[in-house]
Design a protein around this motif. Structure first.
Motif, mmCIF file in Angstrom:
data_model
loop_
_atom_site.group_PDB
_atom_site.id
_atom_site.type_symbol
_atom_site.label_atom_id
_atom_site.label_comp_id
_atom_site.label_asym_id
_atom_site.label_seq_id
_atom_site.Cartn_x
_atom_site.Cartn_y
_atom_site.Cartn_z
ATOM 1 N N VAL A 95 18.327 -7.377 -4.494
ATOM 2 C CA VAL A 95 17.162 -8.221 -4.772
ATOM 3 C C VAL A 95 16.738 -8.079 -6.230
ATOM 4 O O VAL A 95 16.896 -7.009 -6.844
ATOM 5 C CB VAL A 95 15.990 -7.846 -3.835
ATOM 6 C CG1 VAL A 95 14.756 -8.701 -4.114
ATOM 7 C CG2 VAL A 95 16.417 -8.005 -2.378
ATOM 8 N N ASP A 96 16.167 -9.138 -6.802
ATOM 9 C CA ASP A 96 15.632 -9.093 -8.160
ATOM 10 C C ASP A 96 14.567 -8.010 -8.275
ATOM 11 O O ASP A 96 13.682 -7.892 -7.415
ATOM 12 C CB ASP A 96 15.034 -10.461 -8.525
ATOM 13 C CG ASP A 96 14.376 -10.454 -9.896
ATOM 14 O OD1 ASP A 96 15.103 -10.463 -10.891
ATOM 15 O OD2 ASP A 96 13.126 -10.443 -9.929
ATOM 16 N N TRP A 102 6.750 -6.655 -6.784
ATOM 17 C CA TRP A 102 5.592 -7.327 -6.198
ATOM 18 C C TRP A 102 5.576 -7.186 -4.678
ATOM 19 O O TRP A 102 4.516 -7.076 -4.065
ATOM 20 C CB TRP A 102 5.562 -8.799 -6.611
ATOM 21 C CG TRP A 102 5.075 -8.982 -8.016
ATOM 22 C CD1 TRP A 102 5.794 -9.393 -9.092
ATOM 23 C CD2 TRP A 102 3.742 -8.717 -8.493
ATOM 24 N NE1 TRP A 102 5.003 -9.401 -10.228
ATOM 25 C CE2 TRP A 102 3.743 -8.992 -9.889
ATOM 26 C CE3 TRP A 102 2.567 -8.264 -7.899
ATOM 27 C CZ2 TRP A 102 2.608 -8.848 -10.674
ATOM 28 C CZ3 TRP A 102 1.430 -8.107 -8.678
ATOM 29 C CH2 TRP A 102 1.456 -8.400 -10.052
ATOM 30 N N GLY A 103 6.755 -7.170 -4.090
ATOM 31 C CA GLY A 103 6.818 -6.928 -2.653
ATOM 32 C C GLY A 103 6.318 -5.539 -2.307
ATOM 33 O O GLY A 103 5.606 -5.352 -1.309
ATOM 34 N N PHE A 104 6.652 -4.557 -3.140
ATOM 35 C CA PHE A 104 6.208 -3.188 -2.913
ATOM 36 C C PHE A 104 4.695 -3.077 -3.069
ATOM 37 O O PHE A 104 4.032 -2.375 -2.288
ATOM 38 C CB PHE A 104 6.920 -2.263 -3.905
ATOM 39 C CG PHE A 104 6.615 -0.802 -3.719
ATOM 40 C CD1 PHE A 104 7.111 -0.111 -2.637
ATOM 41 C CD2 PHE A 104 5.827 -0.117 -4.632
ATOM 42 C CE1 PHE A 104 6.839 1.239 -2.461
ATOM 43 C CE2 PHE A 104 5.541 1.224 -4.473
ATOM 44 C CZ PHE A 104 6.052 1.907 -3.374
ATOM 45 N N ILE A 105 4.141 -3.763 -4.051
ATOM 46 C CA ILE A 105 2.686 -3.747 -4.251
ATOM 47 C C ILE A 105 1.981 -4.336 -3.032
ATOM 48 O O ILE A 105 0.986 -3.781 -2.533
ATOM 49 C CB ILE A 105 2.311 -4.537 -5.525
ATOM 50 C CG1 ILE A 105 2.796 -3.780 -6.768
ATOM 51 C CG2 ILE A 105 0.803 -4.756 -5.613
ATOM 52 C CD1 ILE A 105 2.705 -4.575 -8.056
ATOM 53 N N LEU A 108 2.022 -1.833 -0.195
ATOM 54 C CA LEU A 108 1.024 -0.775 -0.356
ATOM 55 C C LEU A 108 -0.378 -1.264 -0.015
ATOM 56 O O LEU A 108 -1.157 -0.557 0.643
ATOM 57 C CB LEU A 108 1.038 -0.250 -1.796
ATOM 58 C CG LEU A 108 2.256 0.538 -2.257
ATOM 59 C CD1 LEU A 108 2.060 1.022 -3.689
ATOM 60 C CD2 LEU A 108 2.534 1.714 -1.349
ATOM 61 N N LEU A 109 -0.718 -2.482 -0.456
ATOM 62 C CA LEU A 109 -2.055 -3.014 -0.184
ATOM 63 C C LEU A 109 -2.292 -3.202 1.306
ATOM 64 O O LEU A 109 -3.385 -2.902 1.821
ATOM 65 C CB LEU A 109 -2.247 -4.342 -0.928
ATOM 66 C CG LEU A 109 -2.384 -4.236 -2.453
ATOM 67 C CD1 LEU A 109 -2.393 -5.623 -3.079
ATOM 68 C CD2 LEU A 109 -3.650 -3.464 -2.830
ATOM 69 N N LEU A 110 -1.302 -3.701 2.008
ATOM 70 C CA LEU A 110 -1.434 -3.888 3.458
ATOM 71 C C LEU A 110 -1.613 -2.544 4.163
ATOM 72 O O LEU A 110 -2.458 -2.419 5.062
ATOM 73 C CB LEU A 110 -0.208 -4.619 4.010
ATOM 74 C CG LEU A 110 -0.109 -6.105 3.686
ATOM 75 C CD1 LEU A 110 1.227 -6.666 4.173
ATOM 76 C CD2 LEU A 110 -1.263 -6.879 4.313
ATOM 77 N N GLY A 148 11.366 1.234 5.289
ATOM 78 C CA GLY A 148 11.635 2.383 4.430
ATOM 79 C C GLY A 148 12.893 2.198 3.609
ATOM 80 O O GLY A 148 12.943 2.578 2.438
ATOM 81 N N GLY A 149 13.922 1.601 4.214
ATOM 82 C CA GLY A 149 15.147 1.338 3.478
ATOM 83 C C GLY A 149 14.956 0.328 2.370
ATOM 84 O O GLY A 149 15.537 0.453 1.292
ATOM 85 N N VAL A 150 14.122 -0.665 2.625
ATOM 86 C CA VAL A 150 13.858 -1.698 1.614
ATOM 87 C C VAL A 150 13.039 -1.130 0.461
ATOM 88 O O VAL A 150 13.354 -1.348 -0.716
ATOM 89 C CB VAL A 150 13.131 -2.902 2.247
ATOM 90 C CG1 VAL A 150 12.649 -3.872 1.164
ATOM 91 C CG2 VAL A 150 14.040 -3.615 3.231
#
Length: 249
Positions: A95-96, A102-105, A108-110, A148-150
């Motif tokens: 993945v880019d 941004w996906g990780f952010i 974390l917020l969720l 977790g893998g992602v």
């Protein structure tokens, strides 16, 4: 040598937090590596995993010493997370990097919102056993392992709140079981990231050594704090990590 010692000190701080929250330090290490060292998302996740894997192993041993972990529950979570984490990690390395960050952010917020909302729920009496049997633990392990893998966090941060809310486990028991889930998934995820050259070994090794020196302190503190306080600290911790990483991005 100065860089090594500074990274060792950073590992001590991250290891203490990992032991406190039962997450091996990965959630705070990933934003720290992105903000302090400018690593892209996959490289930050892979390097953080180099610290996380031995920290998770030591924290799991410490939690089991203080509060015996059910082996059948741990096996159900661990095996299912191993399989799904393999799939998640192999997808994540393709993945880019900006999209991953941004996906990780958002992730974390969720998690932060979920944990903080639980502070307003009416406390339930401490349960002597889990509300659901092992097939549900297999499903939880699969979902948590995939995430977790992602995102390179071992799935513990997903499993811990679900184990407390849906399965009726205490915070400390949930964190111990989550570490049992995280050990196989973080190991296979680290191997996958390393094969794709997403690990900075020179940076990660002193972090790992520092974490091993300090994670027991965090575990000891986790057992000393009131459960509500531990949950609140965990939610605020997740929120701060998301804000710091978003600010850097």
């Amino acid at each position: 040598m100065t860089d090594f010692l500074l990274n060792l000190l950073l590992g001590v701080i991250l290891g203490s937090l990992g032991g406190l929250f039962g997450i091996g330090g990965g959630l705070v290490a990933i934003p720290a590596l992105g903000v302090l060292f400018g690593l892209d998302q996959q490289l930050a996740q892979g390097t953080a995993l180099l610290m996380v894997v031995p920290n998770v192993l030591l924290a799991l041993w410490r939690y089991n010493q203080r509060n015996r972990i059910n082996r059948q529950h741990a096996l159900a979570l661990g095996l299912s997370s191993l399989l799904s984490a393999t799939l998640g990690a192999n997808w994540a390395v393709t993945v880019d990097a900006s999209q991953m960050r941004w996906g990780f952010i958002g992730f974390l917020l969720l998690l932060a919102l979920y944990n903080l909302l639980q502070l307003y729920r009416k406390p339930k009496p401490a349960a002597t056993s889990l509300s659901y049997s092992w097939p549900w633990l297999v499903a939880l392990g699969a979902v948590a392992g995939l995430l977790g893998g992602v995102f390179g966090v071992g799935g513990a941060v997903v499993a811990t709140p679900i184990l407390t809310l849906a399965f009726g486990a205490s915070q400390v028991v949930a964190q111990g079981l989550s570490l049992a889930l995280a050990l196989p998934s973080t190991s296979v995820t680290l191997a996958t990231y390393a094969v794709h050259s997403h690990v900075d070994w020179l940076l990660g090794i002193p972090l790992a050594l520092g974490g091993l020196l300090s994670i027991s302190w965090g575990v000891k503190l986790a057992h000393a704090l009131p459960e509500r306080t531990l949950r609140a600290l965990f939610g605020v911790f997740l929120l701060l990590c998301a804000l710091l990483l978003g600010w850097q991005t």
